[in-house]
Structure formats: structure tokens, C-alpha cells
Scaffold this active site. Sequence first.
Site, short mmCIF file in Angstrom:
data_model
loop_
_atom_site.label_atom_id
_atom_site.label_comp_id
_atom_site.label_asym_id
_atom_site.label_seq_id
_atom_site.Cartn_x
_atom_site.Cartn_y
_atom_site.Cartn_z
N SER D 45 51.04 15.36 47.31
CA SER D 45 50.33 14.11 47.87
C SER D 45 48.90 14.58 47.96
O SER D 45 48.36 15.57 48.06
CB SER D 45 50.66 13.98 49.25
OG SER D 45 50.30 12.79 49.83
N GLU D 46 48.11 13.41 47.33
CA GLU D 46 46.75 13.40 46.84
C GLU D 46 45.95 14.05 48.02
O GLU D 46 44.68 14.46 47.84
CB GLU D 46 46.28 12.37 46.22
CG GLU D 46 46.20 11.15 46.96
CD GLU D 46 47.42 10.23 46.69
OE1 GLU D 46 48.52 11.16 46.67
OE2 GLU D 46 47.22 8.97 47.04
N ASN D 47 46.16 13.75 49.19
CA ASN D 47 45.42 14.11 50.39
C ASN D 47 45.49 15.68 50.59
O ASN D 47 44.81 16.18 51.49
CB ASN D 47 45.81 13.61 51.82
CG ASN D 47 47.26 13.80 52.20
OD1 ASN D 47 48.17 13.69 51.40
ND2 ASN D 47 47.60 14.45 53.24
#
Lengths: 235, 235, 217, 217
Positions: D45-47
Site C-alpha cells: 500500500s503506497e502509504n
Amino acid sequence: MAITKTVRDAQQACEGVQDGMTLMLGGFGLCGIPEHSIAELQRLGVKDLVCISNNAGVDDFGLGRLLQGRQIRKMISSYVGENDEFERQMLSGELEVDLIPQGSLAERCRAGGAGIPAFFTPAGYGTEVAEGKEVREFDGKPHILETALTADFAFVKAWKGDAAGNLVYKATARNFNPMMAMAGRITVAEVEHLVPVGELDPNEIHTPGIFVQRIFEGANFEKRIEQRTVRPAQS
Amino acid sequence: MAITKTVRDAQQACEGVQDGMTLMLGGFGLCGIPEHSIAELQRLGVKDLVCISNNAGVDDFGLGRLLQGRQIRKMISSYVGENDEFERQMLSGELEVDLIPQGSLAERCRAGGAGIPAFFTPAGYGTEVAEGKEVREFDGKPHILETALTADFAFVKAWKGDAAGNLVYKATARNFNPMMAMAGRITVAEVEHLVPVGELDPNEIHTPGIFVQRIFEGANFEKRIEQRTVRPAQS
Amino acid sequence: MLTKNDIAKRIAQEVQDGWYVNLGIGIPTLVANYIPDGMEVEFQSENGILGMGPFPVEGTEDADLINAGKQTITAMPGAVYFDSATSFAMIRGRHVQLTVLGAMEVSATGDIANWKIPGHMVKGMGGAMDLVASAENIIVAMMHTNKRGDSKLLPACSLPLTGVGCVRRVVTNLAVLDIRDGAFHLVERAPGVSVEEIQQATAGSLVVPDQVPEMAL
Amino acid sequence: MLTKNDIAKRIAQEVQDGWYVNLGIGIPTLVANYIPDGMEVEFQSENGILGMGPFPVEGTEDADLINAGKQTITAMPGAVYFDSATSFAMIRGRHVQLTVLGAMEVSATGDIANWKIPGHMVKGMGGAMDLVASAENIIVAMMHTNKRGDSKLLPACSLPLTGVGCVRRVVTNLAVLDIRDGAFHLVERAPGVSVEEIQQATAGSLVVPDQVPEMAL
């Protein structure tokens, strides 16, 4: 001997913030945001701010609090949903919004902190994000030139920190905080736990203290959850 | 479910390394070098290698071992003293050497791993390092354009690692290892301690396993000290 | 005339409370020995440590803990380790307040040459080019003349450059000199050294004020 | 005709052992539910997490542990957290093998539009532009037509683009289609859906092979 960065509280940490300044604020959604510093910025009433932050909070928390008082002139973000007041100000033209790809935002902050004035990235090529930007092919693939971002003040939030400004983040609350810490002319860190110098394992520090100018321990972090998703406890 | 990267030993880890390949090798001096992989590369006898490494080892340890067998065609480094055989091969023209500033070397490796094909840096402007490179001013200061480095194989050394390829380094043995791990098409990690998946705290991992394709635990690390400097025990 | 230790001692007087400092190999390394107790100063070594301490007590050396000169060191309380990209982010991003390094030649326009002698084995620039291109405050620590007695403070460097227009101050065995407006400006004399001696040993344009105090060490 | 869950189920068949996968918000998120047990796949997840697990058991939510949709999640054994710059280094540096995301429009040349409708409130592109500009393998998960019944598979996108020439495969409620040589190539029909229905719902150039198998779900 370690350089002491401790300040008393958010009020002392925000000394010197003035109208018209460019601020960076860590966090992704409401996760890992410098909530005490934001509250103090609201109290100070500084106006005409340019805020660089991945998101803009919700109506009554995060940067939404500064939007309420119309303290923000311009937002530089990658995603700004979940905020009615934001939408109103944006559509009415009161608020200027610069939307940039999330990876470019992160890298531009890192570049600002790392003395890299510009770099090429493929993100946004062929879209309106690329308008007015230099395009160059590398290995046959077009890239656009993006420039570094810096700020007068960067506000970050960490889990643990020490007086030397060394910071450790927890889980995905890390997000934009480390790069913004690097890119602030003055970087203010608020932490959940201010521990004695020497207690943090030097192998496990995420943000070296050199990037932090002021640090304080916040009391009673609210740490609001934006989307509470759960599964039932299994029997 | 975690992706397993474990291989048996250095021999299995080095499968596929061929003559003429470009390799990255972590370490600063002899600190944090992938000594088991280097020994295996020596045993394999692969030739005509391009080695990207901050230094070139000493005569009988580190990359010096590959120089002995004339396995290296070209070195890309920032500093190459402390090695007589290196000096001999360089002066006789047998060995090609590309010297680049240490910060640019580190950043070029990171860029290679991060999909940034080029960036501007002030380092080297006005020197022979800048020859043939684009110069551009930012904020009135001249910078040169440097391009990304990547490698067919990257060999790194970590303190602890797990089967998913997650790595933790110790002290200054971290140095170039994290960026090179990012920049290898195949990245091989040798670790002092291979621990069960789930044992490493996800907050404390320096190199996420996504950057590592093969990992093994090395036995009997020599970890030679280059300059032993001490002070007497106080009475 | 100053010894190498005296040069380091004089440079230590330049260091201010709250500064992060990068010390090069040689005389610069000695500067750490003369920082007053209690002063809040942290030493950065570009191979990946902030908060570098003295050499380890014999028997406690750790192969994983070295400085940029590859010497075994220790870490002070509050120290932190990081990778080489982050290290040069600190340097390039101007988070380090002072860099002290040696030089073969310095020019009156602030150019520095310290990495290559044509015809000799070239070891490389290491981190020097990054340091001089980025640091706001660069002090060169060196002998005023080379082994042949030739001045190392020149109108222009004859050796391949490490950096352009970057040196702000030079501390030698003879003097403290500032570089501005294309000239060396004499700031202090070493104890027992005359202005004439300094003039004779300085090939680059030298500006001598009316008063040239002797260094207090 | 496929439900959203069926679309996710079909896309899950594309996932291979050893892959790192980034799932966008909406239908793509559902893909994680259909990965066979024991398959070695990690979700990014890019966060800032690799090794994302299912939603937390009620009462164990952690405000510090969310996905890119800002939902509370859990971490699997072997998970790792990192900052946003490192996260997009993974994406931009092509370390993620598959990206699945939704779209408003896809063109026969692989362009994608999924972030902006002129005249409507624009929320931003988030990480989508980085993802589509870099991933080698991009699958779009979406309905074949929009709410007005207009085709979302077009000769050219009418909305502002998110990325150019990047989509390789589209899985809709009607079909699986590959994009190459400026056309949509029909690969599979949804159960009970005829080639004619797909042709009618596809505005962009559509290539239909002699045999168009029905999906096996």
C-alpha cells in the site's frame, strides 16, 4: 555532545511562523499528522499560508482546522477529498490548489531536503501535470523534470523522539514525515514519547536529529481514525 | 503470505552471474562488504566484470580478491587507495577506473533503484567530473546532471535478515548497502543472522524485502578491520 | 609557527554551539580533540554516523563501527547511523554547518584542489567534491607551503580542482586567512610569525589590514 | 455478467507466486480476498506498508496502521513499514509486479483516465499517476459501461489523462480484454455474455478472435 532541540510545547515550537509562509505538514489522511502544531497554528491565526501536505484533513480535524479560519491561501497536495469546507473554498476560488502525483510529492520533498534541485520522473508524462515541464527520454521512455520543494517550517509527528531530535515513527504513521523533516528550514517534531538521549537505538532511528530544530512531547494525542474498518472477532 | 527468498549458500546465491556483467557491491572500505559472495565470485572465476563499489578492498580481502584474478575490467568507485594490485593494474591500463564523488555514487544508486533516471547535483561542478555533463543553474548555483546506476547483480551484507528478504544493518556497516539493494536487477543479501519471518520488528527494517531476490546466512564472517585505532583503557 | 595540533586547536575556536561538523582526514580530525567540554557539537562522518565519539578503548573495537578514514570509533549518546545516500543528503542539503578539510592548493577565488596529482596514482575524491560543493562554511586546514617550500595559497590552482569558489577560510601553520573578492585577507598571524613571512609564503593576492593580531590559542 | 466480486476473483487468477501487488481503491481492493491460501504474494500500500493483512478484529484497530484508502488494516508476518519516498521508489523502480486499479475511461492505445472530471470537484490523482507511469503490468478493473450506459473502452479518452499507453489488460463485468496495437483484443467473455453484447458495449476498436472462451471463475 548531543545538540539539544527540546522546546516546552507547541506554542514555543511554532514561534516565528508568520503570515505568508510555506509550511510542510506530515501525515497521510489523518494518520501521523502533527495535530498539536496544527492546533497551535490555528490559535496563532497566521494567514495566507502555503501548505504542502499530502491531504487536507477533514472538516474539523487536521488541516481542515486551518481551512475553517481561511488561514490557507494555497494547498500543494496529491489528494484532497473528505472535506466539505475545502471543496467550497476551492470551487469559489478562495483557495488555490496545486495537485501533484503522490510519488512526485514525496520525492520533491526528499529532494528539497537532500540538496537535489531537480530530477526526472515518468509520473504525469502526457497528462496536465506535465504542462510547461521539460520532457526528456531515458531508455526510450519519456520523463518530466520535477523540482525540489522546501518550506519555511516543516511540522512532523513521530512516535518516539529524544532531545537531540532523533525520531522513530510507528507503522504507517511514518508516511511523509521523514522527507518533510528533511525539507524544512525549521523542522518542528511533536512526539508521543520524548525519551532520554541515548535511549533510542542508533540503528533504529528513522529521522536523524540533524534534520530537526525543535521537538516537544504532545499530550493527549487524539489520533482520529478516518475509515474504521474491522472484521468480527472469530469465535 | 511472505515471499520466500532464501537460498542455501553463496554458491546458489551467485547462480547466473556471467562474464561481462555489471555488479554492485556494498560496503565502505572493508566495513559491511558481502565477503561470502565475493569469495564465491572469485571461485566462479567470472571475468570482465564492471564493479560498482565505493572502494576496491585491500590486496587480499574484499574486491582485492577479484583483482588478483584479473576478474574486473572496470571499477566505478569514489576512493580506491589501500591496494597495490589495484594501483598496478590501473597504471598499466589493464583496469579501467571511473572515479565519481561519493555522494553522487550513493545518490545514483538510489536513483537507479527508485526509477529516477537522472538528477541535478552541485557536486563536481567546475571539475573534471563535470566534463561532458549538462550544467544548469538553480537558485543561481550551477549543478550537473547525473544519471542513475543499476546492476545485473547487487551484493549486499546485512546484520540480520529474514526469508522475506527484509534486512537490518548494524552501525556504519549500513553505508552503501541499502541503495545498492534497491538498484540490483537481482539483489543477493548475505546476513550474519537469518531469523524467522515475523521476528524483525516491521518498524525497524532498513531494507524492505521487495528489494531482495536471494538471501542466505553466511558462516564465520571475517569482518576485517582496516585501521584499528584505540585508546588505552583508563585506570 | 603552528604545529598540526595548534592548527586544529585554532579551528576548534570557529566551532559554535549547536553545530553539526564534518571533519576530513588528517589535521581536521584533530579538531575534535579541542572542542570544550559541554559544548553541544556533533560530528558527522560521511560513511554514516552522526555523534561520532573518540577511538574505542582497546579491546572494544567493532569492525562495524568506523569513520570515513576507516578507523575504528565509538558512538556518543544520541548518535544515529544512516546510509550513504542519507549522509550526503545531510551534506548536500546544507544541514551540516561546518566542513573542515585538507587541501593541496587553495586559490584566491576560493577554489580548492585536494584529490589528484597528474602523473601520480589517483586514489579518488571520496566525499570531498560533495562536501565542498555544498557546505556553506568550509575551512581548509593545511600547511602554508608544500614540501618543496612552494606556496599552497595561489592566484589559481594548478592541480585538478575539487571545487570552485567554495573555501571561506584557511587556517595554516602561519596564519588565518579569509577568502573574498578574489584575494586572501589576512586575519591573524601565528605566534611569532611576521606579516612579511606570510606575504612571502603566499603566492595569491594577499590583503593585509593595518592591524594583524596574533592568534590566541 | 460479473459482479464486482467476480471481477476481483478473475483478476486474482492473474496473480503469480512471488509477486508484489498494489491494489487500488474499490474493486481492486477485493482482489486480496481471492488469492489462494499458501500463495506467496505480498500487498503493497503506497502509504507505507508491504505485507498488508486483512482488516483488524474489532477492538484492535490502530490509528497508526492504515492503507491508502485510509482504512484500518493489519500487518502480516514479514511485513515492513517505510516512508512515502521509499514506497514510490518501489513503484517507480518497478519492484512491484502488478498494479490493479479502477478507471473512468481506458483507450484502445492503453491510455487511462481516472482522476478528474472537468466541472466536478477534483480530489486529486493520489498515487495513480506514479503507479500507471511505472508499473510494467497494469490491469484495470471496472464496469464496461458507465452509469449512463456509455462505453468506458474508447478509441481515445475524453477525460484528462492519468497516464499514456500504460494499460495492458482490462477486466470488466463483461469481458477480459488485452490492449495492443491500438485495439482491444477480446480474451474471455463473462459467463452468459455474448460477443455481440461486448461489441456493442465497446466503443474502441475491438479485435475478436475465432474462439472466445468463457471465463472460468
